[in-house]
Design a protein around this motif. Structure first.
Motif, mmCIF file in Angstrom:
data_model
loop_
_atom_site.group_PDB
_atom_site.id
_atom_site.type_symbol
_atom_site.label_atom_id
_atom_site.label_comp_id
_atom_site.label_asym_id
_atom_site.label_seq_id
_atom_site.Cartn_x
_atom_site.Cartn_y
_atom_site.Cartn_z
ATOM 1 N N VAL A 1 0.835 -1.202 0.000
ATOM 2 C CA VAL A 1 0.000 0.000 0.000
ATOM 3 C C VAL A 1 0.871 1.255 0.000
ATOM 4 O O VAL A 1 0.583 2.222 -0.709
ATOM 5 C CB VAL A 1 -0.973 -0.004 1.200
ATOM 6 N N GLU A 2 1.949 1.222 0.773
ATOM 7 C CA GLU A 2 2.843 2.388 0.829
ATOM 8 C C GLU A 2 3.465 2.676 -0.532
ATOM 9 O O GLU A 2 3.496 3.830 -0.988
ATOM 10 C CB GLU A 2 3.946 2.141 1.861
ATOM 11 N N LYS A 3 3.954 1.654 -1.203
ATOM 12 C CA LYS A 3 4.578 1.865 -2.515
ATOM 13 C C LYS A 3 3.540 2.194 -3.576
ATOM 14 O O LYS A 3 3.784 3.001 -4.464
ATOM 15 C CB LYS A 3 5.398 0.641 -2.939
ATOM 16 N N TRP A 4 2.374 1.565 -3.505
ATOM 17 C CA TRP A 4 1.336 1.805 -4.507
ATOM 18 C C TRP A 4 0.798 3.233 -4.405
ATOM 19 O O TRP A 4 0.521 3.864 -5.413
ATOM 20 C CB TRP A 4 0.203 0.803 -4.323
ATOM 21 N N ASN A 5 0.645 3.733 -3.195
ATOM 22 C CA ASN A 5 0.099 5.066 -3.009
ATOM 23 C C ASN A 5 1.167 6.144 -2.950
ATOM 24 O O ASN A 5 0.852 7.307 -2.735
ATOM 25 C CB ASN A 5 -0.751 5.126 -1.739
ATOM 26 N N GLY A 6 2.422 5.784 -3.113
ATOM 27 C CA GLY A 6 3.504 6.751 -2.987
ATOM 28 C C GLY A 6 3.626 7.666 -4.188
ATOM 29 O O GLY A 6 4.096 7.257 -5.235
ATOM 30 N N TRP A 7 3.197 8.890 -4.043
ATOM 31 C CA TRP A 7 3.312 9.864 -5.126
ATOM 32 C C TRP A 7 4.292 10.971 -4.765
ATOM 33 O O TRP A 7 4.900 11.567 -5.643
ATOM 34 C CB TRP A 7 1.956 10.494 -5.455
ATOM 35 N N PHE A 8 4.478 11.224 -3.467
ATOM 36 C CA PHE A 8 5.273 12.382 -3.073
ATOM 37 C C PHE A 8 6.737 12.251 -3.483
ATOM 38 O O PHE A 8 7.298 13.147 -4.111
ATOM 39 C CB PHE A 8 5.163 12.621 -1.568
ATOM 40 N N TYR A 9 7.359 11.150 -3.113
ATOM 41 C CA TYR A 9 8.780 10.987 -3.440
ATOM 42 C C TYR A 9 8.988 10.853 -4.942
ATOM 43 O O TYR A 9 10.020 11.274 -5.462
ATOM 44 C CB TYR A 9 9.372 9.798 -2.686
ATOM 45 N N ALA A 10 8.024 10.300 -5.632
ATOM 46 C CA ALA A 10 8.112 10.255 -7.094
ATOM 47 C C ALA A 10 8.081 11.665 -7.663
ATOM 48 O O ALA A 10 8.795 11.973 -8.620
ATOM 49 C CB ALA A 10 6.978 9.423 -7.663
ATOM 50 N N SER A 11 7.280 12.538 -7.076
ATOM 51 C CA SER A 11 7.226 13.915 -7.572
ATOM 52 C C SER A 11 8.515 14.673 -7.270
ATOM 53 O O SER A 11 8.866 15.605 -7.988
ATOM 54 C CB SER A 11 6.031 14.657 -6.973
ATOM 55 N N ASP B 1 11.168 12.766 -15.469
ATOM 56 C CA ASP B 1 10.685 12.219 -16.730
ATOM 57 C C ASP B 1 9.245 11.731 -16.546
ATOM 58 O O ASP B 1 8.969 10.865 -15.731
ATOM 59 C CB ASP B 1 11.591 11.056 -17.166
ATOM 60 N N ARG B 2 8.322 12.285 -17.301
ATOM 61 C CA ARG B 2 6.910 11.951 -17.152
ATOM 62 C C ARG B 2 6.627 10.489 -17.493
ATOM 63 O O ARG B 2 5.634 9.927 -17.035
ATOM 64 C CB ARG B 2 6.058 12.877 -18.012
ATOM 65 N N ASP B 3 7.475 9.872 -18.287
ATOM 66 C CA ASP B 3 7.281 8.461 -18.617
ATOM 67 C C ASP B 3 7.512 7.550 -17.411
ATOM 68 O O ASP B 3 7.049 6.410 -17.392
ATOM 69 C CB ASP B 3 8.209 8.041 -19.756
ATOM 70 N N LEU B 4 8.240 8.030 -16.411
ATOM 71 C CA LEU B 4 8.523 7.245 -15.213
ATOM 72 C C LEU B 4 7.523 7.495 -14.087
ATOM 73 O O LEU B 4 7.580 6.820 -13.064
ATOM 74 C CB LEU B 4 9.934 7.560 -14.708
ATOM 75 N N PHE B 5 6.616 8.453 -14.255
ATOM 76 C CA PHE B 5 5.667 8.780 -13.201
ATOM 77 C C PHE B 5 4.798 7.574 -12.874
ATOM 78 O O PHE B 5 4.270 6.927 -13.769
ATOM 79 C CB PHE B 5 4.763 9.933 -13.619
ATOM 80 N N PRO B 6 4.623 7.272 -11.588
ATOM 81 C CA PRO B 6 3.696 6.203 -11.216
ATOM 82 C C PRO B 6 2.250 6.661 -11.406
ATOM 83 O O PRO B 6 1.958 7.852 -11.564
ATOM 84 C CB PRO B 6 4.015 5.962 -9.738
#
Length: 162
Positions: free
Chosen positions: A75-85, A90-95
């Protein structure tokens, strides 16, 4: 630190620095320390070595806690948007969650509804938002029933005879 290691704009930047959660580590340690010494001693008397004790006694007794930890990390990795931002440019790598956030905040469904008149664009935009939310939620909802049985079981059910 992530930049110094050269992980910026890499999916590893969202995985490696946060691979171990201290709270989850303490829970796992407590679960492993909760296995009675008498089980280990009786296994040693039966001729079991350390690996047999680990894989045939301790891990099966700790499966409820391990399943919960797997669910927590998933759940933590699936919902993780902050560190990805922060780490991904590269927009192709965005979760999916970061893309969903951008769609919901910026209301940027215009490019997806090109060719429709203004009356239909709003409905198409709303449909895209809700469909993205469903796609983001369904995998966790599908996994949860399989892990939920471990929430109910106790760690030591059936391990010791009284």
């Amino acid at each position: 630190m992530v930049k110094g290691v050269g992980l910026i704009n890499s999916l590893w930047a969202t995985i490696i620095p946060f691979a171990v959660n201290t709270f989850n580590l303490i829970i796992m340690r407590t679960a492993f320390m909760g296995v009675p010494d008498s089980l280990e001693e009786s296994a040693k008397m039966d001729g079991a070595n350390h690996f047999v004790i680990l894989f045939r006694i301790i891990l099966p007794l700790s499966m409820p806690v391990i399943a919960v930890m797997i669910l927590y990390y998933a759940v933590e990795k699936w919902n993780g948007w902050f560190y990805a931002s922060v780490f991904l440019k590269d927009r192709d790598l965005f979760p999916l969650q970061l893309t969903l956030r951008e769609i919901l905040i910026a209301n940027s469904t215009d490019s997806m509804s090109a060719g429709a008149d203004n009356a239909d664009r709003f409905q198409i935009g709303e449909t895209i938002k809700y469909a993205t939310i469903m796609v983001a939620s369904v995998p966790i909802l599908v996994i949860y029933p399989f892990v939920q049985k471990y929430f109910v079981k106790g760690v030591m059910v059936g391990a010791l005879k009284g």
